[in-house]
Design an enzyme around this catalytic site. Structure first.
Site, PDB file in Angstrom:
ATOM      1  N   ASN A  68       0.878  -1.171   0.000  1.00  0.00           N
ATOM      2  CA  ASN A  68       0.000   0.000   0.000  1.00  0.00           C
ATOM      3  C   ASN A  68       0.915   1.220   0.000  1.00  0.00           C
ATOM      4  O   ASN A  68       1.330   1.708   1.046  1.00  0.00           O
ATOM      5  CB  ASN A  68      -0.896  -0.065   1.253  1.00  0.00           C
ATOM      6  CG  ASN A  68      -1.795   1.152   1.421  1.00  0.00           C
ATOM      7  OD1 ASN A  68      -1.641   2.150   0.725  1.00  0.00           O
ATOM      8  ND2 ASN A  68      -2.734   1.061   2.352  1.00  0.00           N
TER       9      ASN A  68
ATOM     10  N   ARG B  72      -2.095  -1.672  -3.877  1.00  0.00           N
ATOM     11  CA  ARG B  72      -3.141  -0.665  -3.842  1.00  0.00           C
ATOM     12  C   ARG B  72      -2.828   0.318  -4.958  1.00  0.00           C
ATOM     13  O   ARG B  72      -1.710   0.845  -5.039  1.00  0.00           O
ATOM     14  CB  ARG B  72      -3.125   0.074  -2.503  1.00  0.00           C
ATOM     15  CG  ARG B  72      -4.087   1.241  -2.474  1.00  0.00           C
ATOM     16  CD  ARG B  72      -3.876   2.108  -1.252  1.00  0.00           C
ATOM     17  NE  ARG B  72      -4.865   3.170  -1.196  1.00  0.00           N
ATOM     18  CZ  ARG B  72      -4.677   4.314  -0.561  1.00  0.00           C
ATOM     19  NH1 ARG B  72      -3.557   4.555   0.079  1.00  0.00           N
ATOM     20  NH2 ARG B  72      -5.616   5.224  -0.547  1.00  0.00           N
TER      21      ARG B  72
ATOM     22  N   HIS C 248     -10.292   5.626  -1.439  1.00  0.00           N
ATOM     23  CA  HIS C 248     -10.347   4.819  -0.209  1.00  0.00           C
ATOM     24  C   HIS C 248     -11.419   3.736  -0.334  1.00  0.00           C
ATOM     25  O   HIS C 248     -11.985   3.291   0.667  1.00  0.00           O
ATOM     26  CB  HIS C 248     -10.687   5.688   1.026  1.00  0.00           C
ATOM     27  CG  HIS C 248      -9.670   6.724   1.378  1.00  0.00           C
ATOM     28  ND1 HIS C 248     -10.005   8.018   1.682  1.00  0.00           N
ATOM     29  CD2 HIS C 248      -8.322   6.653   1.503  1.00  0.00           C
ATOM     30  CE1 HIS C 248      -8.921   8.717   1.965  1.00  0.00           C
ATOM     31  NE2 HIS C 248      -7.879   7.900   1.860  1.00  0.00           N
TER      32      HIS C 248
ATOM     33  N   ARG D  33      -4.630  18.579   2.783  1.00  0.00           N
ATOM     34  CA  ARG D  33      -5.488  18.960   1.641  1.00  0.00           C
ATOM     35  C   ARG D  33      -6.710  19.745   2.112  1.00  0.00           C
ATOM     36  O   ARG D  33      -7.287  19.422   3.149  1.00  0.00           O
ATOM     37  CB  ARG D  33      -5.947  17.710   0.893  1.00  0.00           C
ATOM     38  CG  ARG D  33      -4.839  17.024   0.113  1.00  0.00           C
ATOM     39  CD  ARG D  33      -5.262  15.653  -0.403  1.00  0.00           C
ATOM     40  NE  ARG D  33      -4.468  14.600   0.203  1.00  0.00           N
ATOM     41  CZ  ARG D  33      -4.761  13.305   0.158  1.00  0.00           C
ATOM     42  NH1 ARG D  33      -5.846  12.898  -0.472  1.00  0.00           N
ATOM     43  NH2 ARG D  33      -3.989  12.420   0.741  1.00  0.00           N
TER      44      ARG D  33
ATOM     45  N   GLU E 129      -7.160  -2.179   4.829  1.00  0.00           N
ATOM     46  CA  GLU E 129      -7.068  -2.138   3.367  1.00  0.00           C
ATOM     47  C   GLU E 129      -6.192  -3.284   2.864  1.00  0.00           C
ATOM     48  O   GLU E 129      -6.472  -3.881   1.824  1.00  0.00           O
ATOM     49  CB  GLU E 129      -6.461  -0.803   2.920  1.00  0.00           C
ATOM     50  CG  GLU E 129      -7.387   0.391   3.095  1.00  0.00           C
ATOM     51  CD  GLU E 129      -6.664   1.732   3.002  1.00  0.00           C
ATOM     52  OE1 GLU E 129      -5.806   2.014   3.873  1.00  0.00           O
ATOM     53  OE2 GLU E 129      -6.960   2.516   2.091  1.00  0.00           O
TER      54      GLU E 129
HETATM   55  C1  LIG Z   1      -6.674   8.539  -1.768  1.00  0.00           C
HETATM   56  C2  LIG Z   1      -6.006   9.023  -0.542  1.00  0.00           C
HETATM   57  O1  LIG Z   1      -6.223  10.132  -0.117  1.00  0.00           O
HETATM   58  O2  LIG Z   1      -5.199   8.147   0.093  1.00  0.00           O
HETATM   59  P1  LIG Z   1      -4.334   8.408   1.421  1.00  0.00           P
HETATM   60  O3  LIG Z   1      -5.321   8.663   2.517  1.00  0.00           O
HETATM   61  O4  LIG Z   1      -3.574   7.124   1.620  1.00  0.00           O
HETATM   62  O5  LIG Z   1      -3.473   9.601   1.154  1.00  0.00           O
HETATM   63 MG   LIG Z   2      -4.565   5.512   4.161  1.00  0.00          MG
END
Ligand SMILES: CC(=O)OP(=O)(O)O
Ligand SMILES: [Mg+2]
Ligand SMILES: Nc1ncnc2c1ncn2[C@@H]1O[C@H](COP(=O)(O)OP(=O)(O)O)[C@@H](O)[C@H]1O
Length: 405
Positions: free
Chosen positions: A13, A97, A186, A247, A390
């Protein structure tokens, strides 16, 4: 597909700056080793490796791991020193993944050159993730060119979303030409956790409606009706939706034009701002919820406001998905923050009593590994903590594909 007696699956992953991995024996359902490489590409990276069957202790070390290729080599060496190396004839497949599968990949897929090309084509819509996934695949292919490599896509579970949830309200031709729509991410986690929640409630997944809140560094919410995803908060890319570690989640898209026209930022700078310098880190300088809670306890108002913004966004999605589903059986918290941060769960559910939702303070405070209810007996809608896995979900899908007749 060729029948195989080998029954081990290695799952990789690969995240933007980390690799989580597990080696599992699918015939016996045993986890043989688990580990994590963090802060790849930073000054000091960290590796933690835990062999679970050889009686070995957990090993942790810090050092420089420049990129994902180096990280996977380090992982291979750790496994090797436990006699669990990638050269083992018992290894049946490597499951990866892959974050973005676009429109084409809605099922676990055996990786060949054409598949890898398509995953590469999708880099612009998962710039933090698909490149790491690709490196993982290439390195694994180099180490074991003879083994089946399987991609399990974050987007797959969401491909069942109805068109009215998946489409953005923009010009249809432009959207279709550029395949602009909500894909969601996710997905293996949302699928696994919603299924486990039905188990926890003692009901069949086809009977239950759940809201899953996957709160890790990346965070997303989904509305799952009878085992099928009907809406999710991430969109064309993993930038939309909830407030995340780095983000922004939802913003007015005109912010982008404004930053370009008024602040003189170019596309690359805006992209970097919204993906890496926003969210909790942008709001208060920290993206780790533990650190944010510590600062709040010391009276730090900046950290408190960041926390309140995070919670406010969560509430909007809980309310929104409640309305989308019409009837909700459970709201479920998962991933690093969801599984560990009791104050986040308490604050997100606070004030939602009219929705039939409540959190029991004592149950919420209990730290545990398993799936558990944290709502009081009387709550009409259950609130639960369900640890995600996951890697297990990817291993199962990978093994099912390589052992299918
Ligand atoms: C798609 C995504 O945001 O994955 P991660 O939470 O692992 O950064
Ligand atoms: Mg994650
Ligand atoms: N004990 C804890 N209390 C609060 N938050 C935690 C705890 N442990 C982990 N976290 C949060 O979980 C985040 C990592 O979650 P994880 O699901 O592993 O994310 P990812 O897979 O995106 O890297 C950390 O950044 C931190 O904010």
């Amino acid at each position: 597909m060729t029948a195989t007696t080998a029954s081990r699956v290695l799952v990789l992953n690969s995240g933007s700056s980390s690799v989580k991995y597990q080696l599992l024996d699918m015939a016996t359902g045993t986890r043989l080793a688990v580990g994590l490489v963090e802060r790849i590409g930073e000054e000091t990276s960290a590796l933690s490796h835990h062999p679970l069957v050889t009686g070995g202790a957990k090993r942790e070390w810090e050092g420089e791991i420049a990129d994902h290729d180096a990280a996977l080599k380090a992982v291979a060496e750790e496994l090797d020193s436990d006699g669990l190396g990638l050269d083992s004839p018992e290894l049946a497949a490597i499951g990866h993944r892959v974050v973005h599968g676009g429109l084409r990949f809605t099922e676990p897929t055996l990786i060949d050159d054409a598949v890898l090309k398509e995953i590469e084509r999708l880099v612009p819509v998962a710039p933090l993730h698909n490149p790491a996934n690709i490196t993982g695949i290439r390195t694994a292919q180099r180490l074991r060119p003879d083994l089946p490599q399987v991609a399990v896509f974050d987007t797959a579970f969401h491909s069942s979303m109805p068109e009215h949830a998946a489409r953005y309200a923009i010009d249809v031709r432009t959207a279709d030409e550029h395949r602009i729509r909500r894909y969601g991410f996710h997905g293996t986690s949302h699928a696994y956790v919603s299924r486990k929640t039905a188990e926890l409630l003692g009901r069949d997944p086809s009977e239950v409606n759940v809201i899953v809140l996957h709160l890790g560094n990346g965070a997303s919410a989904s509305a799952v009706a009878g085992g099928r995803c009907v809406d999710t908060s991430m969109g064309l890319t993993p930038l939309e939706g909830l407030v995340m570690g780095t983000r922004s989640g939802d913003i007015d898209p005109a912010v982008v034009f404004h930053l370009g026209r008024v602040a003189g930022m170019d596309m690359q700078e805006v992209d970097e701002l919204l993906n890496k310098r926003s969210g909790l880190v942008g709001l208060c300088g920290d993206n780790d919820m533990r650190e944010i809670r510590r600062r709040i306890d010391e009276g730090d108002e900046t950290a408190r406001l960041a926390f309140e913004i995070y919670i406010h966004r969560l509430k909007k999605y809980i309310g929104g998905y409640y309305a989308v589903l019409g009837r909700v059986d459970a709201v479920v918290f998962t991933a690093g923050v969801g599984e560990n941060a009791a104050p986040v769960r308490e604050a997100a559910i606070a004030g939602l009593e009219e929705f039939g939702l409540a959190v029991d303070k004592d149950l919420n405070a209990v730290r545990g590994d398993g799936a558990r209810l944290i709502s009081p007996e009387y709550a009409r809608v259950k609130v639960a903590v369900v640890p995600t896995d996951e890697e297990l979900e990817i291993a199962e899908q990978t093994y099912a594909l390589v052992t299918a007749d």
